[in-house]
Design a protein around this motif. Structure first.
Motif: not given
Length: 174
Positions: A89, A110, A113-114, A116-117, A119-121
């Motif tokens: 991420a 976007t 954002f999606l 990296s989001l 990967c954080f998830g």
């Protein structure tokens, strides 16, 4: 006069419990003949009481603690399964910055954002899977992937939740 000193109320106790405590003490203890108001604990008296040795931990708490071997296994799995997606991420942010600054190609916000989001998830899921995929038995190390351990530990957890819910419902009925 009783050999026990009357209980000093804590400064953050609500007024209702102070009244109840004082009524209970006045009924159980012998009445005092002095008209002095109760003395609040000063810093010196608090330091004196804090210098006393703390009571020993209950054996129940020690019995329910996670063994050191198991916690180290959990920690290593969590570091790998959560650390790799977290690194991905952060790398997406750095890589997208490099792509945008050097104008390699147009990268929509976007998409960054999606990605990296996601990967954080995955990092958060890695924490949970790291805990549940570890063998909770001290003597068994478990498998590399830990799928069997995951199913077993998740089943144990769900069963404990069901038992706790059943007990709380029984307490409410009574």
């Amino acid at each position: 006069m009783s050999s026990e000193r009357p209980r000093q109320p804590l400064p953050f106790e609500p007024a209702k419990s102070r009244k109840k405590a004082s009524k209970a003490q006045s009924q159980s203890a012998e009445p005092e003949t002095t008209d002095k108001p109760p003395v609040r604990a000063t810093r010196k008296t608090r330091e004196k009481t804090s210098a006393q040795p703390a009571p020993k931990r209950s054996t129940q708490r020690e019995e329910t603690a996670i063994p050191e071997v198991v916690s180290q296994r959990m920690l290593s799995r969590m570091a790998i399964l959560s650390g790799v997606p977290l690194f991905m991420a952060i790398s997406i942010f750095v890589g997208s910055y490099f792509i945008i600054v050097n104008e390699v190609f147009i990268l929509p916000n976007t998409a960054v954002f999606l990605a990296s989001l996601g990967c954080f998830g995955l990092s958060v899921l890695g924490l949970s899977y790291g805990i549940f995929s570890t063998s909770w038995d001290e003597d068994q190390t478990g498998s590399l992937v830990g799928w069997q351990e995951f199913k077993l530990n998740l089943g144990r957890t769900v069963q404990a939740w069901k038992d706790a819910r059943r007990e709380s419902r029984a307490k409410i009925k009574n």
